[in-house]
Scaffold this active site. Structure first.
Site, mmCIF file in Angstrom:
data_model
loop_
_atom_site.group_PDB
_atom_site.id
_atom_site.type_symbol
_atom_site.label_atom_id
_atom_site.label_comp_id
_atom_site.label_asym_id
_atom_site.label_seq_id
_atom_site.Cartn_x
_atom_site.Cartn_y
_atom_site.Cartn_z
ATOM 1 N N CYS A 73 -12.730 0.605 -29.737
ATOM 2 C CA CYS A 73 -14.044 1.105 -30.147
ATOM 3 C C CYS A 73 -14.928 1.237 -28.928
ATOM 4 C CB CYS A 73 -14.676 0.148 -31.138
ATOM 5 S SG CYS A 73 -13.818 0.206 -32.686
ATOM 6 N N GLY A 90 0.762 -1.244 0.000
ATOM 7 C CA GLY A 90 0.000 0.000 0.000
ATOM 8 C C GLY A 90 0.789 1.287 0.000
HETATM 9 N N1 LLP Z 1 -0.826 -7.155 -0.753
HETATM 10 C C1 LLP Z 1 -2.115 -7.375 -1.008
HETATM 11 C C2 LLP Z 1 -2.803 -8.422 -0.257
HETATM 12 C C3 LLP Z 1 -2.797 -6.633 -1.983
HETATM 13 O O1 LLP Z 1 -4.084 -6.860 -2.215
HETATM 14 C C4 LLP Z 1 -2.100 -5.633 -2.709
HETATM 15 C C5 LLP Z 1 -2.767 -4.863 -3.763
HETATM 16 C C6 LLP Z 1 -0.739 -5.437 -2.415
HETATM 17 C C7 LLP Z 1 -0.137 -6.201 -1.435
HETATM 18 C C8 LLP Z 1 0.087 -4.412 -3.138
HETATM 19 O O2 LLP Z 1 -0.388 -3.123 -2.935
HETATM 20 P P1 LLP Z 1 0.448 -1.874 -3.476
HETATM 21 O O3 LLP Z 1 1.717 -1.806 -2.659
HETATM 22 O O4 LLP Z 1 0.761 -2.136 -4.900
HETATM 23 O O5 LLP Z 1 -0.450 -0.734 -3.274
HETATM 24 N N2 LLP Z 1 -5.145 -2.191 -9.776
HETATM 25 C C9 LLP Z 1 -5.135 -1.123 -8.787
HETATM 26 C C10 LLP Z 1 -4.435 -1.541 -7.522
HETATM 27 C C11 LLP Z 1 -5.001 -2.782 -6.893
HETATM 28 C C12 LLP Z 1 -4.258 -3.200 -5.663
HETATM 29 C C13 LLP Z 1 -4.665 -4.562 -5.236
HETATM 30 N N3 LLP Z 1 -3.950 -5.107 -4.126
HETATM 31 C C14 LLP Z 1 -4.504 0.121 -9.410
HETATM 32 O O6 LLP Z 1 -4.247 0.139 -10.604
HETATM 33 O O7 LLP Z 1 -4.301 1.127 -8.718
#
Ligand code: LLP
Length: 432
Positions: free
Chosen positions: A362, A249
């Site tokens: 499209c 996160g």
């Molecule tokens: N751990 C778990 C259990 C997660 O669900 C996620 C992200 C992470 C780690 C990694 O989070 P990060 O450090 O990348 O924020 N597609 C979306 C983001 C979805 C995130 C899903 N889970 C976007 O394009 O912003």
């Protein structure tokens, strides 16, 4: 406007990433093209590793969340930089194993794992499976029994925290599809059930509160809830958890004006807070895992397109239609996520208009961004969309049967192809 330190304008007036001319890359590999600054990725991996080793209890380790950008080259980079890996499907696990990633460093996630995926993970001897609830724990236990193997697991719980990021990535609240809620008492009950299962070793707990978190506050709250939970588990069952996985996160700035969070400082604050709570509860400090994805790859990536057509609707918008779009970056279509952009071929020119960058599909919603400040584009310009290293290639599709772009990595000023471009034959390869 360029707001990433690895982006510069070179003597030719072209955008350079990590010192490499992006227009030359577009000529060499064609567009659309994903480009990743691998030096930056590795230094980000090193930053998390160093901070977590220095500020968190013994055994603590970052796991790269490969959902952000998964390919063999990045799995190898994570392995070489001493990170573990968080995979979320059999496909990601297969990629990691094929890249030679040690299974013991892999943690397998997913809120709807099939028996087949679980068997594959158990058989591969992965270090850990994060079980999403009681039914999945029971399935892992049963499969392990059938296979004559034991498996380390973490139980995914939801701490009931809202980190106030955008809804699509807000995962730590109670009423959400992931995990077992702590505030309702269900997490405590499921822990009791897990501890009785004969073929699994409950190592501890996992939680993830969301994405794009800019300061340590939400993580500190997460630690508050989790330490209180660990204490109630110990009181109920005499069980002490050895591992606490706090999820991912860490935010990245997507637009000028947003400042980069101090991830090392955030980890230090989490460590200090955890140490204080462990003293307060007289709880042996658990090893902490964190799972940064975006924070490692997002700012290291750009996507290069060629502008195909430009039109201005009187009294309306100026559209620059590019040779890619939601197929290679669905983030605006899905979340209204904003990316800034620059004309790579005329990067020294001032921003003098606001442009809607339109994709080639499209579908009128196929946009990369609206009112993006840019120098007035012309057909043939190379357009760079910035901060696209995370959740673009990994979410890409073949909508409209458009082949997916290749990925080029830059290391020490050298470019190399790490994922080749899909061909038209690839696009129809599965058709019978
Ligand atoms: N751990 C778990 C259990 C997660 O669900 C996620 C992200 C992470 C780690 C990694 O989070 P990060 O450090 O990348 O924020 N597609 C979306 C983001 C979805 C995130 C899903 N889970 C976007 O394009 O912003």
């Amino acid at each position: 406007m360029l707001h990433q330190p690895n982006l510069t304008v070179n003597a030719a007036g072209h955008l350079a990433l990590g010192g490499v001319d992006t227009v030359a890359l577009a000529e060499k590999y064609g567009t659309p093209l994903y480009v990743l600054d691998e030096d930056m990725i590795r230094s980000r991996m090193g930053l998390y590793k160093t901070a977590m080793t220095a500020c968190l209890p013994a055994g603590s380790r970052p796991l790269y969340a490969s959902k952000a950008m998964c390919c063999k080259a990045l799995c190898r980079a994570a392995m070489e930089e001493g990170m573990g890996l968080d995979t979320v499907s059999a496909g990601e696990l297969y990629t990691a194993l094929a890249a030679g990633f040690p299974p013991s460093g892999i943690c397998c996630h997913g809120n709807a794992k099939t028996d087949e995926e679980l068997r594959y993970a158990i058989q591969s001897r992965v270090g850990c499976i994060v079980a999403d609830g009681e039914q999945e724990l029971a399935r892992i236990d049963r499969l392990c029994g059938q296979m004559g193997l034991r498996q380390s697991v973490l139980l995914r719980v939801t701490p009931g925290i809202d980190p106030h990021t955008f809804a699509a990535v807000n995962t730590g609240v109670v009423d959400v599809k992931f995990g077992v809620p702590v505030p309702t008492g269900q997490a405590l009950a499921v822990t009791g059930a897990a501890l009785k299962m004969p073929h699994i070793d409950l190592e501890g707990f996992h939680c993830h509160i969301g994405s794009q978190i800019f300061d340590a506050g939400p993580f500190r709250l997460e630690v508050d809830v989790m330490l209180s939970f660990l204490d109630s588990v110990r009181r109920a069952y005499g069980y002490t958890a050895g591992v606490l996985n706090l999820g991912g996160g860490f935010a990245v700035p997507y637009e000028p004006g947003e400042s980069a969070p101090d991830c090392g400082g955030m980890i230090r604050q989490v460590g200090e807070h955890l140490a204080a709570l462990c003293r307060q509860y007289d709880y042996p400090a658990p090893a902490v895992m964190m799972e940064p994805g975006r924070g490692i790859v997002a700012a290291a990536g750009i996507t290069l397109y060629t502008v195909q057509n430009v039109k201005t609707v009187p009294g309306g918008s100026t559209y620059a239609a590019v040779d890619g779009g939601m197929g290679d970056n669905p983030r605006y279509a899905l979340y209204r996520a904003r990316h800034s952009a620059v004309l790579a071929s005329r990067a020294g020119e001032p921003e003098d208009c606001a442009v809607t960058i339109a994709g080639r599909c499209c579908e009128s919603g196929d946009l990369i961004g609206e009112n993006v400040p840019l120098h007035m584009p012309q057909a043939g310009d190379i357009l760079a969309v910035l901060v696209t290293g995370a959740y673009t290639y990994s979410m890409a599709s073949n909508y409209n049967r458009v082949p997916r772009p290749p990925v080029v990595a830059l290391r020490g000023g050298q470019d190399r192809l790490i994922v080749r471009r899909e061909t038209l034959q690839d696009v129809a390869a599965l058709d019978l």
